[in-house]
Design a protein around this motif. Sequence first.
Motif, PDB file in Angstrom:
ATOM      1  N   THR A  97       0.837  -1.207   0.000  1.00 33.50           N
ATOM      2  CA  THR A  97       0.000   0.000   0.000  1.00 33.50           C
ATOM      3  C   THR A  97       0.869   1.253   0.000  1.00 33.50           C
ATOM      4  O   THR A  97       2.080   1.178   0.198  1.00 33.50           O
ATOM      5  CB  THR A  97      -0.898   0.045   1.255  1.00 33.50           C
ATOM      6  N   ILE A 106      -8.433   1.081   3.027  1.00 31.27           N
ATOM      7  CA  ILE A 106      -8.876  -0.098   2.278  1.00 31.27           C
ATOM      8  C   ILE A 106      -9.644  -1.064   3.176  1.00 31.27           C
ATOM      9  O   ILE A 106     -10.729  -1.542   2.821  1.00 31.27           O
ATOM     10  CB  ILE A 106      -7.675  -0.801   1.631  1.00 31.27           C
ATOM     11  N   PHE A 261     -10.459  -2.923  -4.239  1.00 35.26           N
ATOM     12  CA  PHE A 261     -10.617  -1.669  -3.511  1.00 35.26           C
ATOM     13  C   PHE A 261      -9.434  -0.743  -3.781  1.00 35.26           C
ATOM     14  O   PHE A 261      -9.612   0.464  -3.976  1.00 35.26           O
ATOM     15  CB  PHE A 261     -10.752  -1.934  -2.005  1.00 35.26           C
ATOM     16  N   ARG A 262      -8.227  -1.304  -3.791  1.00 37.23           N
ATOM     17  CA  ARG A 262      -7.046  -0.492  -4.073  1.00 37.23           C
ATOM     18  C   ARG A 262      -7.112   0.115  -5.477  1.00 37.23           C
ATOM     19  O   ARG A 262      -6.785   1.287  -5.682  1.00 37.23           O
ATOM     20  CB  ARG A 262      -5.781  -1.341  -3.920  1.00 37.23           C
TER      21      ARG A 262
END
Length: 398
Positions: A97, A106, A261-262
């Motif tokens: 991330t 997230i 989601f990322r």
Amino acid sequence: MNVPNFSLSTEASYLKRSVMRDLLSLATSPDILSLAGGLPASEYLPLKQYQACLNQVLNRGSRCMQYSPQYAPLREWIAAYMRSRGVDCDVRNIFITNGAQQGLTILSRLLLDPGQPVVIEAATFTGIQQVTAGRGADVRTVPTNLETGVDLDSLEAAFKRNPRPRFAVIIPDFHNPLGVSLSAEKRHVIADLASKYGVPIIEDDPYSALRFEGDKLPPIKAYDEAGYVFYLGSFSKMLAPSVRLGWIVAPDELIPKITVFRESIDLESSILTQQAVYEFVSQGFLDDHLICFNAVNQQRRDALLSALEEHLGGIATWTHPQGGLFVWVTLPEGMDTWAMFEKAIEKKVIYIPGAAFTIDATCRNAMRLNFSNLRPDLIDEAVSRLADVIHMQQAVSV
């Protein structure tokens, strides 16, 4: 010019700007002695080593300037690092991330809908507030013991309540803002409580590598036999803030969901940064950097504790962190660190008022002090100025 009457989202009404970001411009002002931000000492950041690593990557060609999947060698290094800390995981469990804050974002979106209950510590990092209260969650807060960490009875009571919380966020090491670390016993119990009540734990752990005193403790995730603990780590504190690179340890079956989601946020982390960080850690630069960095931080922690004893002994109490960046100072009841903030600015010293770390504006008689970003002699001067402000406020309060 007329401004359109926009209809904004519900989240826009909940989400509040972090006080730390507002104070960052003051913290970097040359005439201010800042005990506020969580900044490391710039002169001890590994500039030359990181520059060499970056050049090595660039010299391999332009591929590092493209979009790219997550860098497998870095994921493998992270998995090995987590195993060295007692966590049973492999590369399939690692997701990279842009810092631990993105990991919080997230996982919040993965596990929480607005209106659902979550559990956080009553005084906690503002980024945790943003991904819970800032998304319209029903927030249940639990107190934190300033010597051993989060109160377990309160945590279990919050887990028992129906509806069950969607998750709890716990900071295990060198808590931001409190400076306290969870005892080994509490880490084990928290993992057991997560399993017993089916409540996921998000372990927000950016500071554990910054230990300069005491024994290293396994993360909560190391005790997680049932798979309910999500772990967040960060190179931003271990290496340098501008790296903005972190990771999630999660069940491998959830990694595809986390990936989606990322993608909806910013697609992916810079492959250039990932490869440069991998060169840095794989060549052993991180170990040498942390030895130097933590020795400096210990010296500055000692300077802050000594200055507090000299200038505020008998008036205030404070935590004694064994690492990290922060000390939590508690003043007598009735004093208000928000109210005296403007006076502190006049004295050319700043801190973060305790109420900034709560969702209900409590802890008004407390403050967070950072010790990593000032030389020891300037720390003493900063606390001396701060003590003058506190004494003035105390005289008014009597």
